[in-house]
Design an enzyme around this catalytic site. Structure first.
Site, PDB file in Angstrom:
ATOM      1  N   ASP A  72      35.474  36.643  66.847  1.00 21.29           N
ATOM      2  CA  ASP A  72      34.771  35.364  66.835  1.00 21.29           C
ATOM      3  C   ASP A  72      34.434  34.902  65.421  1.00 21.29           C
ATOM      4  OD1 ASP A  72      34.839  34.784  69.512  1.00 21.29           O
ATOM      5  OD2 ASP A  72      32.849  35.578  69.957  1.00 21.29           O
ATOM      6  N   GLY A  73      34.096  35.852  64.529  1.00 19.92           N
ATOM      7  CA  GLY A  73      33.762  35.489  63.156  1.00 19.92           C
ATOM      8  C   GLY A  73      34.932  34.828  62.446  1.00 19.92           C
ATOM      9  N   ASP A 146      25.864  28.504  65.589  1.00 18.94           N
ATOM     10  CA  ASP A 146      24.415  28.482  65.399  1.00 18.94           C
ATOM     11  C   ASP A 146      23.988  28.448  63.940  1.00 18.94           C
ATOM     12  OD1 ASP A 146      24.822  31.163  64.536  1.00 18.94           O
ATOM     13  OD2 ASP A 146      24.443  31.926  66.546  1.00 18.94           O
ATOM     14  N   ARG A 156       8.028  42.229  57.524  1.00 21.47           N
ATOM     15  CA  ARG A 156       6.900  41.312  57.624  1.00 21.47           C
ATOM     16  C   ARG A 156       7.366  40.066  58.365  1.00 21.47           C
ATOM     17  NH1 ARG A 156       5.257  41.545  51.228  1.00 21.47           N
ATOM     18  NH2 ARG A 156       4.350  43.642  51.201  1.00 21.47           N
ATOM     19  N   ASP A 175      10.300  37.107  63.561  1.00 21.21           N
ATOM     20  CA  ASP A 175      11.456  37.487  62.747  1.00 21.21           C
ATOM     21  C   ASP A 175      12.345  36.302  62.399  1.00 21.21           C
ATOM     22  OD1 ASP A 175      10.558  40.044  62.861  1.00 21.21           O
ATOM     23  OD2 ASP A 175      12.194  40.843  64.071  1.00 21.21           O
ATOM     24  N   THR A 186      26.017  32.054  73.850  1.00 20.61           N
ATOM     25  CA  THR A 186      26.392  33.397  74.300  1.00 20.61           C
ATOM     26  C   THR A 186      26.483  34.385  73.132  1.00 20.61           C
ATOM     27  OG1 THR A 186      28.711  32.692  74.196  1.00 20.61           O
ATOM     28  CG2 THR A 186      27.633  32.615  76.344  1.00 20.61           C
ATOM     29  N   TYR A 188      24.232  35.234  69.241  1.00 23.73           N
ATOM     30  CA  TYR A 188      22.950  35.812  68.825  1.00 23.73           C
ATOM     31  C   TYR A 188      21.804  35.306  69.691  1.00 23.73           C
ATOM     32  CZ  TYR A 188      19.486  37.491  65.348  1.00 23.73           C
ATOM     33  OH  TYR A 188      18.457  38.122  64.696  1.00 23.73           O
ATOM     34  N   SER A 189      21.839  34.040  70.063  1.00 24.90           N
ATOM     35  CA  SER A 189      20.770  33.464  70.880  1.00 24.90           C
ATOM     36  C   SER A 189      20.594  34.229  72.186  1.00 24.90           C
ATOM     37  CB  SER A 189      21.069  31.989  71.163  1.00 24.90           C
ATOM     38  OG  SER A 189      20.113  31.430  72.042  1.00 24.90           O
ATOM     39  N   LEU A 190      21.697  34.608  72.813  1.00 20.92           N
ATOM     40  CA  LEU A 190      21.631  35.368  74.064  1.00 20.92           C
ATOM     41  C   LEU A 190      20.962  36.720  73.832  1.00 20.92           C
ATOM     42  CD1 LEU A 190      22.466  35.668  77.071  1.00 20.92           C
ATOM     43  CD2 LEU A 190      24.612  36.654  76.255  1.00 20.92           C
TER      44      LEU A 190
END
Length: 287
Positions: A72-73, A146, A156, A175, A186, A188-190
């Site tokens: 995908d990248g 995204d 932190r 974070d 589908t 990182y958000s997932l």
């Protein structure tokens, strides 16, 4: 069809094994076939000497299709150049999950459908991401998946406020936050707890990452909204912006990140005509 450009990821497609199979499958389609590297590679990587490599910047404009080999990248990286040149892209997955790819590496025989004209082109919405610092625009990018703001390596939290059309939607310490397209829902958000969204939905997904606030939850917003993330003053702490997993940009206290629907769209070539739910089922059945 006059010209097809193939871009292999030499770190995944060793000696262009899959590209050579694709070239054989497409040999009778009547189109000019070009092989281009999608990015600069380390000099230690041995490239096959019998395949002529041409510059992508020269051959992509005016091409009828780009076939990209990688995960995908790699496909996300190639999609930006393809979108700017208004060229449809077909992804061949030789990575792991491969949500954006249309074909797996073992399905290259289906490329014969391209020669027969048996394919469709699906449009995917993109986002335009702009960083403002001290009232000036310092960076602008487009993305298919995204835009991600995360804290630095130090454990932190970073404080931020997220606005939709200048109305406060969430304010929290945590974070970071992800603003994703339906295509990117589908990714990182997932993993961060966001919902899966059908690719043709007219929305964007705002997903907080490990928010230290039980009231802060993912939001599905209409894609005609303008999402603005304002970073609080966090002293020496660092936050970073990464667009489609690319090189991270360091953000400073008071910086503002604006995310809106882009005026361009990525065109994805489809030869299998699968539904979104079939794709989800096949990708997650072994996880």
């Amino acid at each position: 069809m006059k010209k097809i450009v193939l871009t292999p990821n030499p770190y995944r497609d060793k000696q262009f094994k899959f590209v050579q199979t694709a070239l054989r499958q497409l040999s009778g389609c009547g189109a000019e076939l070009r092989v281009c590297l999608p990015f600069d590679v380390d000099k230690s990587i041995e490239l096959p000497k019998h395949i002529t490599l041409t510059p992508l910047a020269r051959d992509l404009p005016g091409a009828d299709m780009l076939i990209c080999f990688g995960g995908d990248g790699t496909i996300l990286h190639a999609s930006k150049a393809a979108t700017r040149a208004d060229v449809p892209i077909l992804g061949v997955n030789i990575g792991t999950m491969g949500f954006i790819a249309e074909l797996e590496s073992g399905e290259l025989s289906l490329l014969s459908r391209i020669a027969a004209g048996e394919y469709t082109v699906e449009r995917r919405r993109m986002l335009e991401v702009t960083v403002h610092r001290g009232g000036a625009e310092v960076q602008k990018e487009i993305c298919l998946n995204d835009a991600v703001i995360t804290k630095g390596a130090v454990a932190r939290v970073v404080r931020m406020a997220v606005y939709c059309d200048d109305v406060l939607a969430m304010e929290f310490g945590g974070d970071g936050v992800i603003v994703a397209t339906p295509t990117g829902s589908t990714a990182y958000s997932l993993s961060a707890g966001g919902p899966m969204v059908e690719p043709d939905a007219r929305v964007m997904v705002i997903t907080p990452i490990c928010a230290h606030d039980i009231r802060t939850r993912p939001i599905v917003a209409a894609d005609d909204r303008v999402v603005t993330i304002k970073l609080d003053s966090f002293g020496k702490r660092s936050a970073y912006l990464s667009v489609d997993g690319g090189r991270a940009m360091r953000l400073g206290a008071g910086d503002t990140v604006r995310v809106a629907r882009a005026t361009v769209e990525t065109k994805l070539v489809r030869v299998k005509q699968r539904s979104f739910y079939e794709i989800v089922g096949s990708k997650f059945k072994n996880t």
